[in-house]
Design a protein around this motif. Structure first.
Motif, PDB file in Angstrom:
ATOM      1  N   GLY A  39       0.823  -1.204   0.000  1.00 12.76           N
ATOM      2  CA  GLY A  39       0.000   0.000   0.000  1.00 12.76           C
ATOM      3  C   GLY A  39       0.851   1.245   0.000  1.00 12.76           C
ATOM      4  O   GLY A  39       2.000   1.226  -0.452  1.00 12.76           O
ATOM      5  N   GLY A  40       0.265   2.324   0.478  1.00 13.28           N
ATOM      6  CA  GLY A  40       0.976   3.600   0.498  1.00 13.28           C
ATOM      7  C   GLY A  40       0.916   4.282  -0.868  1.00 13.28           C
ATOM      8  O   GLY A  40       0.120   3.923  -1.739  1.00 13.28           O
ATOM      9  N   ASN A  41       1.791   5.267  -1.044  1.00 14.78           N
ATOM     10  CA  ASN A  41       1.785   6.073  -2.276  1.00 14.78           C
ATOM     11  C   ASN A  41       2.720   5.545  -3.365  1.00 14.78           C
ATOM     12  O   ASN A  41       2.432   5.662  -4.558  1.00 14.78           O
ATOM     13  CB  ASN A  41       2.191   7.508  -1.937  1.00 14.78           C
ATOM     14  CG  ASN A  41       1.209   8.143  -0.956  1.00 14.78           C
ATOM     15  OD1 ASN A  41       0.002   8.108  -1.174  1.00 14.78           O
ATOM     16  ND2 ASN A  41       1.740   8.658   0.158  1.00 14.78           N
ATOM     17  N   THR A  42       3.850   4.970  -2.951  1.00 16.94           N
ATOM     18  CA  THR A  42       4.866   4.574  -3.937  1.00 16.94           C
ATOM     19  C   THR A  42       4.344   3.687  -5.051  1.00 16.94           C
ATOM     20  O   THR A  42       4.646   3.922  -6.222  1.00 16.94           O
ATOM     21  CB  THR A  42       6.049   3.890  -3.218  1.00 16.94           C
ATOM     22  OG1 THR A  42       6.603   4.797  -2.268  1.00 16.94           O
ATOM     23  CG2 THR A  42       7.106   3.435  -4.201  1.00 16.94           C
ATOM     24  N   ASP A  68      -0.876  -5.475   3.757  1.00 10.88           N
ATOM     25  CA  ASP A  68      -1.497  -4.886   4.952  1.00 10.88           C
ATOM     26  C   ASP A  68      -2.686  -4.027   4.523  1.00 10.88           C
ATOM     27  O   ASP A  68      -2.909  -3.790   3.336  1.00 10.88           O
ATOM     28  CB  ASP A  68      -0.495  -4.058   5.768  1.00 10.88           C
ATOM     29  CG  ASP A  68      -0.075  -2.775   5.057  1.00 10.88           C
ATOM     30  OD1 ASP A  68       0.211  -1.800   5.756  1.00 10.88           O
ATOM     31  OD2 ASP A  68      -0.045  -2.741   3.821  1.00 10.88           O
ATOM     32  N   ARG A  70      -5.405  -0.778   6.173  1.00  6.48           N
ATOM     33  CA  ARG A  70      -5.857   0.092   7.259  1.00  6.48           C
ATOM     34  C   ARG A  70      -7.237  -0.384   7.683  1.00  6.48           C
ATOM     35  O   ARG A  70      -7.968  -1.027   6.931  1.00  6.48           O
ATOM     36  CB  ARG A  70      -5.918   1.542   6.766  1.00  6.48           C
ATOM     37  CG  ARG A  70      -4.553   2.175   6.507  1.00  6.48           C
ATOM     38  CD  ARG A  70      -3.991   1.767   5.155  1.00  6.48           C
ATOM     39  NE  ARG A  70      -2.683   2.318   4.868  1.00  6.48           N
ATOM     40  CZ  ARG A  70      -2.458   3.514   4.349  1.00  6.48           C
ATOM     41  NH1 ARG A  70      -3.494   4.281   4.106  1.00  6.48           N
ATOM     42  NH2 ARG A  70      -1.236   3.959   4.113  1.00  6.48           N
ATOM     43  N   ASN A  80      -5.849   0.741   1.281  1.00  7.87           N
ATOM     44  CA  ASN A  80      -4.879   0.239   0.293  1.00  7.87           C
ATOM     45  C   ASN A  80      -5.587  -0.502  -0.835  1.00  7.87           C
ATOM     46  O   ASN A  80      -5.172  -0.437  -1.997  1.00  7.87           O
ATOM     47  CB  ASN A  80      -3.863  -0.690   0.960  1.00  7.87           C
ATOM     48  CG  ASN A  80      -2.868   0.061   1.823  1.00  7.87           C
ATOM     49  OD1 ASN A  80      -2.592   1.242   1.581  1.00  7.87           O
ATOM     50  ND2 ASN A  80      -2.337  -0.595   2.846  1.00  7.87           N
ATOM     51  N   GLY A 139       6.682  -1.837   0.660  1.00  6.14           N
ATOM     52  CA  GLY A 139       7.234  -0.492   0.759  1.00  6.14           C
ATOM     53  C   GLY A 139       7.996  -0.401   2.073  1.00  6.14           C
ATOM     54  O   GLY A 139       8.056  -1.359   2.845  1.00  6.14           O
ATOM     55  N   MET A 140       8.590   0.757   2.299  1.00  3.22           N
ATOM     56  CA  MET A 140       9.272   0.991   3.573  1.00  3.22           C
ATOM     57  C   MET A 140       9.007   2.419   4.030  1.00  3.22           C
ATOM     58  O   MET A 140       9.109   3.361   3.233  1.00  3.22           O
ATOM     59  CB  MET A 140      10.785   0.774   3.449  1.00  3.22           C
ATOM     60  CG  MET A 140      11.505   0.751   4.797  1.00  3.22           C
ATOM     61  SD  MET A 140      13.311   0.884   4.654  1.00  3.22           S
ATOM     62  CE  MET A 140      13.422   2.618   4.242  1.00  3.22           C
ATOM     63  N   HIS A 145       9.600   0.866   8.947  1.00  4.45           N
ATOM     64  CA  HIS A 145       8.499  -0.129   8.958  1.00  4.45           C
ATOM     65  C   HIS A 145       8.278  -0.652   7.547  1.00  4.45           C
ATOM     66  O   HIS A 145       8.612   0.001   6.552  1.00  4.45           O
ATOM     67  CB  HIS A 145       7.211   0.451   9.549  1.00  4.45           C
ATOM     68  CG  HIS A 145       6.376   1.242   8.584  1.00  4.45           C
ATOM     69  ND1 HIS A 145       6.424   2.619   8.497  1.00  4.45           N
ATOM     70  CD2 HIS A 145       5.464   0.832   7.677  1.00  4.45           C
ATOM     71  CE1 HIS A 145       5.568   3.029   7.583  1.00  4.45           C
ATOM     72  NE2 HIS A 145       4.982   1.965   7.055  1.00  4.45           N
ATOM     73  N   THR A 146       7.667  -1.828   7.478  1.00  8.50           N
ATOM     74  CA  THR A 146       7.222  -2.380   6.203  1.00  8.50           C
ATOM     75  C   THR A 146       5.910  -3.105   6.441  1.00  8.50           C
ATOM     76  O   THR A 146       5.659  -3.554   7.561  1.00  8.50           O
ATOM     77  CB  THR A 146       8.282  -3.317   5.579  1.00  8.50           C
ATOM     78  OG1 THR A 146       7.901  -3.651   4.235  1.00  8.50           O
ATOM     79  CG2 THR A 146       8.475  -4.585   6.404  1.00  8.50           C
ATOM     80  N   ALA A 147       5.081  -3.175   5.412  1.00  9.68           N
ATOM     81  CA  ALA A 147       3.687  -3.560   5.609  1.00  9.68           C
ATOM     82  C   ALA A 147       3.167  -2.703   6.762  1.00  9.68           C
ATOM     83  O   ALA A 147       3.369  -1.485   6.741  1.00  9.68           O
ATOM     84  CB  ALA A 147       3.551  -5.054   5.849  1.00  9.68           C
ATOM     85  N   ARG A 175      -3.787  -1.771  12.564  1.00  8.99           N
ATOM     86  CA  ARG A 175      -3.621  -2.076  11.151  1.00  8.99           C
ATOM     87  C   ARG A 175      -3.658  -3.598  11.034  1.00  8.99           C
ATOM     88  O   ARG A 175      -3.263  -4.301  11.973  1.00  8.99           O
ATOM     89  CB  ARG A 175      -2.263  -1.578  10.627  1.00  8.99           C
ATOM     90  CG  ARG A 175      -2.076  -0.042  10.570  1.00  8.99           C
ATOM     91  CD  ARG A 175      -2.584   0.495   9.258  1.00  8.99           C
ATOM     92  NE  ARG A 175      -2.223   1.889   9.031  1.00  8.99           N
ATOM     93  CZ  ARG A 175      -1.143   2.291   8.336  1.00  8.99           C
ATOM     94  NH1 ARG A 175      -0.297   1.392   7.860  1.00  8.99           N
ATOM     95  NH2 ARG A 175      -0.896   3.578   8.137  1.00  8.99           N
ATOM     96  N   LYS A 198      14.575   8.510   2.218  1.00 15.22           N
ATOM     97  CA  LYS A 198      14.682   7.222   2.924  1.00 15.22           C
ATOM     98  C   LYS A 198      16.036   6.555   2.708  1.00 15.22           C
ATOM     99  O   LYS A 198      16.285   5.457   3.216  1.00 15.22           O
ATOM    100  CB  LYS A 198      13.569   6.284   2.446  1.00 15.22           C
ATOM    101  CG  LYS A 198      12.153   6.777   2.779  1.00 15.22           C
ATOM    102  CD  LYS A 198      11.091   5.859   2.225  1.00 15.22           C
ATOM    103  CE  LYS A 198       9.689   6.374   2.490  1.00 15.22           C
ATOM    104  NZ  LYS A 198       8.650   5.539   1.835  1.00 15.22           N
TER     105      LYS A 198
END
Ligand code: 6PG
Length: 230
Positions: A39-42, A68, A70, A80, A139-140, A145-147, A175, A198
Protein backbone atom coordinates in the motif's frame (compact mmCIF):
# COMPACT_ATOMS: atom_id res chain seq x y z
CA UNK A 1 18.62 -15.95 0.17
CA UNK A 2 19.73 -14.14 -2.97
CA UNK A 3 19.75 -10.32 -2.60
CA UNK A 4 19.71 -7.88 -5.49
CA UNK A 5 19.99 -4.05 -5.34
CA UNK A 6 18.75 -2.14 -8.36
CA UNK A 7 19.41 1.60 -8.56
CA UNK A 8 17.29 2.94 -11.38
CA UNK A 9 16.24 6.13 -13.17
CA UNK A 10 13.19 4.31 -14.56
CA UNK A 11 11.69 3.19 -11.28
CA UNK A 12 8.10 2.66 -12.40
CA UNK A 13 9.03 0.87 -15.64
CA UNK A 14 11.54 -1.37 -13.87
CA UNK A 15 9.02 -2.23 -11.17
CA UNK A 16 6.48 -3.26 -13.79
CA UNK A 17 9.11 -5.37 -15.56
CA UNK A 18 9.93 -7.15 -12.28
CA UNK A 19 6.23 -7.93 -11.84
CA UNK A 20 5.58 -9.08 -15.41
CA UNK A 21 8.76 -11.20 -15.46
CA UNK A 22 7.70 -12.87 -12.22
CA UNK A 23 4.19 -13.41 -13.57
CA UNK A 24 5.45 -15.01 -16.78
CA UNK A 25 7.85 -17.28 -14.91
CA UNK A 26 5.31 -18.35 -12.27
CA UNK A 27 2.55 -19.07 -14.77
CA UNK A 28 4.96 -21.01 -16.98
CA UNK A 29 6.23 -23.03 -14.00
CA UNK A 30 3.16 -23.47 -11.81
CA UNK A 31 0.23 -22.31 -13.89
CA UNK A 32 -0.51 -19.52 -11.44
CA UNK A 33 1.02 -16.23 -10.23
CA UNK A 34 0.50 -15.28 -6.61
CA UNK A 35 1.34 -11.62 -6.00
CA UNK A 36 1.10 -9.64 -2.79
CA UNK A 37 0.46 -5.91 -3.20
CA UNK A 38 1.79 -3.19 -0.92
CA UNK A 39 0.00 0.00 0.00
CA UNK A 40 0.98 3.60 0.50
CA UNK A 41 1.78 6.07 -2.28
CA UNK A 42 4.87 4.57 -3.94
CA UNK A 43 3.21 1.71 -5.81
CA UNK A 44 0.30 3.71 -7.29
CA UNK A 45 2.06 4.67 -10.57
CA UNK A 46 3.49 1.17 -10.78
CA UNK A 47 0.00 -0.33 -10.57
CA UNK A 48 -1.31 2.14 -13.15
CA UNK A 49 1.43 1.27 -15.65
CA UNK A 50 1.03 -2.45 -14.91
CA UNK A 51 -2.65 -2.18 -15.85
CA UNK A 52 -1.57 -0.79 -19.24
CA UNK A 53 1.23 -3.30 -19.77
CA UNK A 54 1.33 -4.88 -23.21
CA UNK A 55 2.99 -7.94 -21.66
CA UNK A 56 0.50 -10.77 -22.33
CA UNK A 57 -0.49 -11.84 -18.79
CA UNK A 58 -3.22 -14.44 -18.35
CA UNK A 59 -5.04 -12.53 -15.61
CA UNK A 60 -7.23 -15.58 -14.93
CA UNK A 61 -4.12 -17.16 -13.45
CA UNK A 62 -3.25 -14.29 -11.11
CA UNK A 63 -4.07 -14.40 -7.39
CA UNK A 64 -3.84 -11.14 -5.42
CA UNK A 65 -3.28 -10.63 -1.71
CA UNK A 66 -2.45 -7.49 0.30
CA UNK A 67 0.52 -7.07 2.62
CA UNK A 68 -1.50 -4.89 4.95
CA UNK A 69 -4.61 -2.79 5.25
CA UNK A 70 -5.86 0.09 7.26
CA UNK A 71 -8.91 -0.52 9.46
CA UNK A 72 -11.27 1.36 7.17
CA UNK A 73 -13.94 0.41 4.61
CA UNK A 74 -12.80 -0.43 1.06
CA UNK A 75 -14.10 2.89 -0.31
CA UNK A 76 -12.18 4.96 2.24
CA UNK A 77 -9.44 7.26 0.91
CA UNK A 78 -7.03 5.54 3.31
CA UNK A 79 -7.77 2.06 1.98
CA UNK A 80 -4.88 0.24 0.29
CA UNK A 81 -7.44 -1.88 -1.52
CA UNK A 82 -9.15 1.22 -2.90
CA UNK A 83 -5.83 2.58 -4.17
CA UNK A 84 -4.89 -0.71 -5.85
CA UNK A 85 -8.38 -1.19 -7.27
CA UNK A 86 -8.55 2.31 -8.77
CA UNK A 87 -5.01 2.14 -10.21
CA UNK A 88 -4.88 -1.48 -11.30
CA UNK A 89 -7.42 -4.13 -10.36
CA UNK A 90 -10.45 -2.43 -11.90
CA UNK A 91 -8.57 -2.16 -15.23
CA UNK A 92 -7.60 -5.81 -15.73
CA UNK A 93 -9.80 -8.95 -15.97
CA UNK A 94 -8.64 -10.68 -12.79
CA UNK A 95 -11.60 -12.77 -11.59
CA UNK A 96 -13.11 -11.18 -8.46
CA UNK A 97 -12.63 -14.43 -6.54
CA UNK A 98 -8.88 -14.19 -7.21
CA UNK A 99 -8.56 -10.91 -5.32
CA UNK A 100 -8.29 -11.55 -1.58
CA UNK A 101 -9.14 -8.23 0.05
CA UNK A 102 -8.42 -7.68 3.75
CA UNK A 103 -11.78 -6.60 5.19
CA UNK A 104 -10.64 -3.47 6.95
CA UNK A 105 -14.25 -2.58 7.75
CA UNK A 106 -14.45 -5.43 10.27
CA UNK A 107 -13.35 -5.39 13.90
CA UNK A 108 -9.53 -5.74 13.64
CA UNK A 109 -9.15 -9.16 15.25
CA UNK A 110 -11.98 -10.52 13.06
CA UNK A 111 -10.47 -9.02 9.94
CA UNK A 112 -7.12 -10.60 10.76
CA UNK A 113 -8.52 -14.03 11.65
CA UNK A 114 -10.71 -14.09 8.55
CA UNK A 115 -7.70 -13.26 6.36
CA UNK A 116 -5.63 -15.87 8.16
CA UNK A 117 -8.31 -18.40 7.23
CA UNK A 118 -8.34 -17.28 3.60
CA UNK A 119 -4.56 -17.67 3.33
CA UNK A 120 -4.49 -21.03 5.12
CA UNK A 121 -7.31 -22.35 2.95
CA UNK A 122 -5.56 -21.16 -0.21
CA UNK A 123 -2.21 -22.60 0.93
CA UNK A 124 -3.97 -25.91 1.56
CA UNK A 125 -4.94 -26.05 -2.08
CA UNK A 126 -1.22 -26.00 -2.89
CA UNK A 127 -0.40 -28.47 -0.12
CA UNK A 128 1.63 -25.74 1.60
CA UNK A 129 1.77 -25.22 5.37
CA UNK A 130 1.95 -21.49 4.69
CA UNK A 131 0.89 -19.43 1.66
CA UNK A 132 3.84 -18.89 -0.69
CA UNK A 133 3.85 -15.67 -2.69
CA UNK A 134 5.63 -15.80 -6.04
CA UNK A 135 6.22 -12.08 -5.64
CA UNK A 136 5.51 -9.96 -2.58
CA UNK A 137 5.81 -6.20 -3.02
CA UNK A 138 6.74 -4.16 0.03
CA UNK A 139 7.23 -0.49 0.76
CA UNK A 140 9.27 0.99 3.57
CA UNK A 141 8.40 3.90 5.81
CA UNK A 142 10.83 6.56 7.06
CA UNK A 143 10.91 4.73 10.39
CA UNK A 144 11.95 1.49 8.74
CA UNK A 145 8.50 -0.13 8.96
CA UNK A 146 7.22 -2.38 6.20
CA UNK A 147 3.69 -3.56 5.61
CA UNK A 148 2.22 -2.51 8.97
CA UNK A 149 5.11 -3.95 10.96
CA UNK A 150 6.03 -0.76 12.79
CA UNK A 151 8.94 -0.42 15.25
CA UNK A 152 8.15 -1.49 18.82
CA UNK A 153 4.80 -3.06 17.95
CA UNK A 154 3.58 -6.48 18.99
CA UNK A 155 3.30 -7.88 15.45
CA UNK A 156 7.10 -7.87 15.14
CA UNK A 157 7.23 -10.80 17.55
CA UNK A 158 4.66 -13.01 15.81
CA UNK A 159 6.27 -16.32 14.88
CA UNK A 160 3.29 -18.44 13.90
CA UNK A 161 0.34 -16.58 12.41
CA UNK A 162 0.42 -15.21 8.86
CA UNK A 163 -1.73 -12.17 9.57
CA UNK A 164 -2.42 -10.19 12.73
CA UNK A 165 -4.17 -7.06 13.93
CA UNK A 166 -1.39 -4.77 15.06
CA UNK A 167 -1.98 -1.75 17.31
CA UNK A 168 0.17 1.14 16.10
CA UNK A 169 0.59 3.76 18.87
CA UNK A 170 1.88 6.45 16.49
CA UNK A 171 -1.48 6.37 14.72
CA UNK A 172 -3.49 5.29 17.78
CA UNK A 173 -5.18 2.67 15.63
CA UNK A 174 -4.95 -0.94 14.52
CA UNK A 175 -3.62 -2.08 11.15
CA UNK A 176 -4.02 -5.55 9.64
CA UNK A 177 -0.65 -6.86 8.52
CA UNK A 178 1.17 -9.85 7.15
CA UNK A 179 3.79 -11.13 9.57
CA UNK A 180 7.46 -11.98 9.06
CA UNK A 181 6.78 -15.74 8.84
CA UNK A 182 4.46 -15.17 5.88
CA UNK A 183 6.62 -12.48 4.27
CA UNK A 184 9.75 -14.61 4.57
CA UNK A 185 8.00 -17.63 3.04
CA UNK A 186 7.79 -15.80 -0.31
CA UNK A 187 9.76 -16.95 -3.33
CA UNK A 188 10.60 -13.33 -4.13
CA UNK A 189 10.19 -10.15 -2.08
CA UNK A 190 10.68 -6.80 -3.79
CA UNK A 191 10.98 -3.55 -1.86
CA UNK A 192 9.89 -0.49 -3.83
CA UNK A 193 11.51 2.67 -2.44
CA UNK A 194 11.57 5.85 -4.52
CA UNK A 195 11.98 8.54 -1.85
CA UNK A 196 15.59 9.80 -1.52
CA UNK A 197 14.75 10.93 2.02
CA UNK A 198 14.68 7.22 2.92
CA UNK A 199 18.19 6.56 1.56
CA UNK A 200 19.90 6.64 4.96
CA UNK A 201 17.35 4.23 6.42
CA UNK A 202 17.79 1.92 3.45
CA UNK A 203 21.56 1.97 3.95
CA UNK A 204 21.17 1.07 7.62
CA UNK A 205 18.72 -1.73 6.76
CA UNK A 206 21.04 -3.11 4.08
CA UNK A 207 24.02 -2.91 6.43
CA UNK A 208 22.39 -5.51 8.65
CA UNK A 209 23.40 -3.33 11.60
CA UNK A 210 19.90 -2.17 12.38
CA UNK A 211 16.81 -3.55 14.00
CA UNK A 212 14.43 -1.71 11.71
CA UNK A 213 11.49 -3.98 10.83
CA UNK A 214 12.42 -3.89 7.12
CA UNK A 215 15.79 -5.43 8.06
CA UNK A 216 13.98 -8.56 9.23
CA UNK A 217 12.72 -9.35 5.72
CA UNK A 218 14.87 -12.16 4.38
CA UNK A 219 12.98 -14.80 2.40
CA UNK A 220 14.77 -17.94 3.60
CA UNK A 221 14.72 -19.83 0.32
CA UNK A 222 13.81 -16.94 -1.92
CA UNK A 223 15.05 -13.79 -3.56
CA UNK A 224 15.11 -10.28 -2.12
CA UNK A 225 15.18 -7.29 -4.46
CA UNK A 226 15.51 -3.64 -3.48
CA UNK A 227 14.37 -1.39 -6.30
CA UNK A 228 15.66 2.08 -5.48
CA UNK A 229 15.30 5.33 -7.40
CA UNK A 230 18.40 6.83 -5.73
C1 6PG B 1 0.82 1.26 4.07
C2 6PG B 1 1.95 0.45 3.48
C3 6PG B 1 3.23 0.87 4.12
C4 6PG B 1 3.95 1.65 3.05
C5 6PG B 1 5.05 2.48 3.63
C6 6PG B 1 5.63 3.41 2.56
O1 6PG B 1 -0.24 0.70 4.34
O2 6PG B 1 1.03 2.47 4.17
O3 6PG B 1 1.77 -0.84 3.42
O4 6PG B 1 4.04 -0.17 4.58
O5 6PG B 1 4.47 0.75 2.08
O6 6PG B 1 4.49 3.27 4.67
O7 6PG B 1 4.58 4.26 2.16
P1 6PG B 1 4.82 5.29 0.94
O8 6PG B 1 4.97 4.47 -0.29
O9 6PG B 1 3.55 6.12 0.94
O10 6PG B 1 6.06 6.08 1.27
Amino acid sequence: MKRRLIHTNSFVEDAVNIITDAARDAIETNGIFRIGLCGGNTPKPVYSLLAKSREPIDWNKVLVTFGDERCVPPDDAQSNYRMANEAFLSHVPIPAENVHRIQGELEPEKAASDYEHVLLESAGRFSEPRYVHDLLLLGMGDDGHTASLFPETAALEETDRNVVANFVPKFDTHRITMTFPLINAARHVCFLVNDPAKESIVEKVLSGMSDYPAARVHPESGELTWLLSF
